[in-house]
Write a protein that holds these residues in place. Sequence first.
Motif, PDB file in Angstrom:
ATOM      1  N   UNK A 111       0.836  -1.198   0.000  1.00 28.41           N
ATOM      2  CA  UNK A 111       0.000   0.000   0.000  1.00 28.41           C
ATOM      3  C   UNK A 111       0.875   1.253   0.000  1.00 28.41           C
ATOM      4  N   UNK A 112       1.940   1.250   0.781  1.00 24.54           N
ATOM      5  CA  UNK A 112       2.864   2.383   0.792  1.00 24.54           C
ATOM      6  C   UNK A 112       3.454   2.611  -0.600  1.00 24.54           C
ATOM      7  N   UNK A 113       3.790   1.538  -1.297  1.00 26.35           N
ATOM      8  CA  UNK A 113       4.321   1.671  -2.665  1.00 26.35           C
ATOM      9  C   UNK A 113       3.273   2.268  -3.601  1.00 26.35           C
ATOM     10  N   UNK A 114       2.006   1.906  -3.418  1.00 25.50           N
ATOM     11  CA  UNK A 114       0.939   2.522  -4.216  1.00 25.50           C
ATOM     12  C   UNK A 114       0.913   4.032  -3.975  1.00 25.50           C
ATOM     13  N   UNK A 115       1.047   4.424  -2.712  1.00 24.99           N
ATOM     14  CA  UNK A 115       1.035   5.850  -2.384  1.00 24.99           C
ATOM     15  C   UNK A 115       2.275   6.552  -2.927  1.00 24.99           C
ATOM     16  N   UNK A 116       3.416   5.868  -2.889  1.00 22.85           N
ATOM     17  CA  UNK A 116       4.640   6.438  -3.465  1.00 22.85           C
ATOM     18  C   UNK A 116       4.455   6.655  -4.957  1.00 22.85           C
ATOM     19  N   UNK A 117       3.838   5.695  -5.637  1.00 19.90           N
ATOM     20  CA  UNK A 117       3.608   5.863  -7.072  1.00 19.90           C
ATOM     21  C   UNK A 117       2.674   7.037  -7.342  1.00 19.90           C
ATOM     22  N   UNK A 118       1.638   7.198  -6.534  1.00 13.94           N
ATOM     23  CA  UNK A 118       0.740   8.342  -6.731  1.00 13.94           C
ATOM     24  C   UNK A 118       1.501   9.648  -6.511  1.00 13.94           C
ATOM     25  N   UNK A 119       2.333   9.692  -5.483  1.00 14.62           N
ATOM     26  CA  UNK A 119       3.131  10.887  -5.214  1.00 14.62           C
ATOM     27  C   UNK A 119       4.055  11.182  -6.396  1.00 14.62           C
ATOM     28  N   UNK A 120       4.691  10.137  -6.916  1.00 10.11           N
ATOM     29  CA  UNK A 120       5.561  10.274  -8.091  1.00 10.11           C
ATOM     30  C   UNK A 120       4.783  10.863  -9.268  1.00 10.11           C
ATOM     31  N   UNK A 121       3.595  10.323  -9.534  1.00  9.17           N
ATOM     32  CA  UNK A 121       2.786  10.790 -10.657  1.00  9.17           C
ATOM     33  C   UNK A 121       2.403  12.264 -10.502  1.00  9.17           C
ATOM     34  N   UNK A 122       2.262  12.722  -9.270  1.00  5.95           N
ATOM     35  CA  UNK A 122       1.935  14.128  -9.000  1.00  5.95           C
ATOM     36  C   UNK A 122       3.132  15.035  -9.264  1.00  5.95           C
ATOM     37  N   UNK A 123       4.332  14.560  -8.992  1.00  2.55           N
ATOM     38  CA  UNK A 123       5.548  15.372  -9.037  1.00  2.55           C
ATOM     39  C   UNK A 123       6.295  15.247 -10.371  1.00  2.55           C
ATOM     40  N   UNK A 124       6.310  14.062 -10.954  1.00  2.04           N
ATOM     41  CA  UNK A 124       7.142  13.787 -12.139  1.00  2.04           C
ATOM     42  C   UNK A 124       6.623  14.507 -13.386  1.00  2.04           C
ATOM     43  N   UNK A 125       7.541  14.815 -14.303  1.00  8.67           N
ATOM     44  CA  UNK A 125       7.125  15.372 -15.595  1.00  8.67           C
ATOM     45  C   UNK A 125       6.263  14.360 -16.360  1.00  8.67           C
ATOM     46  N   UNK A 126       5.381  14.877 -17.194  1.00  9.72           N
ATOM     47  CA  UNK A 126       4.454  14.016 -17.942  1.00  9.72           C
ATOM     48  C   UNK A 126       5.176  12.959 -18.770  1.00  9.72           C
ATOM     49  N   UNK A 127       6.330  13.297 -19.340  1.00 12.70           N
ATOM     50  CA  UNK A 127       7.045  12.321 -20.172  1.00 12.70           C
ATOM     51  C   UNK A 127       7.507  11.113 -19.346  1.00 12.70           C
ATOM     52  N   UNK A 128       7.877  11.339 -18.084  1.00 10.87           N
ATOM     53  CA  UNK A 128       8.295  10.223 -17.220  1.00 10.87           C
ATOM     54  C   UNK A 128       7.096   9.411 -16.747  1.00 10.87           C
ATOM     55  N   UNK A 129       5.982  10.080 -16.507  1.00 11.79           N
ATOM     56  CA  UNK A 129       4.752   9.355 -16.158  1.00 11.79           C
ATOM     57  C   UNK A 129       4.324   8.480 -17.342  1.00 11.79           C
ATOM     58  N   UNK A 130       4.456   9.008 -18.555  1.00 13.40           N
ATOM     59  CA  UNK A 130       4.137   8.231 -19.760  1.00 13.40           C
ATOM     60  C   UNK A 130       5.063   7.025 -19.874  1.00 13.40           C
ATOM     61  N   UNK A 131       6.342   7.202 -19.532  1.00 14.10           N
ATOM     62  CA  UNK A 131       7.295   6.081 -19.545  1.00 14.10           C
ATOM     63  C   UNK A 131       6.889   5.018 -18.536  1.00 14.10           C
ATOM     64  N   UNK A 132       6.456   5.445 -17.344  1.00 20.66           N
ATOM     65  CA  UNK A 132       5.981   4.504 -16.333  1.00 20.66           C
ATOM     66  C   UNK A 132       4.762   3.738 -16.851  1.00 20.66           C
ATOM     67  N   UNK A 133       3.824   4.450 -17.462  1.00 14.87           N
ATOM     68  CA  UNK A 133       2.637   3.800 -18.016  1.00 14.87           C
ATOM     69  C   UNK A 133       2.999   2.809 -19.116  1.00 14.87           C
ATOM     70  N   UNK A 134       3.983   3.161 -19.950  1.00 14.16           N
ATOM     71  CA  UNK A 134       4.431   2.256 -21.017  1.00 14.16           C
ATOM     72  C   UNK A 134       5.047   0.992 -20.435  1.00 14.16           C
ATOM     73  N   UNK A 135       5.812   1.139 -19.361  1.00 15.41           N
ATOM     74  CA  UNK A 135       6.383  -0.052 -18.670  1.00 15.41           C
ATOM     75  C   UNK A 135       5.280  -0.956 -18.175  1.00 15.41           C
ATOM     76  N   UNK A 136       4.266  -0.367 -17.576  1.00 13.29           N
ATOM     77  CA  UNK A 136       3.160  -1.156 -17.014  1.00 13.29           C
ATOM     78  C   UNK A 136       2.380  -1.876 -18.114  1.00 13.29           C
ATOM     79  N   UNK A 137       2.235  -1.222 -19.259  1.00 17.53           N
ATOM     80  CA  UNK A 137       1.485  -1.823 -20.371  1.00 17.53           C
ATOM     81  C   UNK A 137       2.281  -2.913 -21.082  1.00 17.53           C
ATOM     82  N   UNK A 138       3.624  -2.792 -21.008  1.00 18.06           N
ATOM     83  CA  UNK A 138       4.469  -3.720 -21.759  1.00 18.06           C
ATOM     84  C   UNK A 138       4.902  -4.838 -20.982  1.00 18.06           C
TER      85      UNK A 138
END
Length: 138
Positions: A111-138
Amino acid sequence: MDERAKGRGDAQAVRERVRGFALELPGAYEDFPWGESVVKVNRKIFVFLFLGHLVAGQGDSPPTATVKLTDPGAHAHAMSAPGALPTGYGLGRAGWVTIPLGAPDAPDAELLCDWVEESYRTIAPKRLVAELDARAAG
């Protein structure tokens, strides 16, 4: 399954699991301002991982994780964790929550990791969030 296997109980083990997860996110790196561990992306902190310290008149504080949760549901869930507090220095007003680690009733590492990911998504540039989403999809 024992408490450690579920990601609870051992504050240091939970902290290290959360730290490892945070460092695997695109562009994430560790820094040590104030002598404490934080994980940043694009020079901005998205998780504080304090080891705990002596609090005047209160004894030792437990290790904590601090994340920025702007989703109202996630924020409310985090604030319901035993010992959770809005982060000091005015950060709580911006959605930052400090959560003690390792207590038997503390949030587990997953659960803490889920919250860390949400925090990351709030702070990170959109291109890095897109990279994270691409990793999850692939």
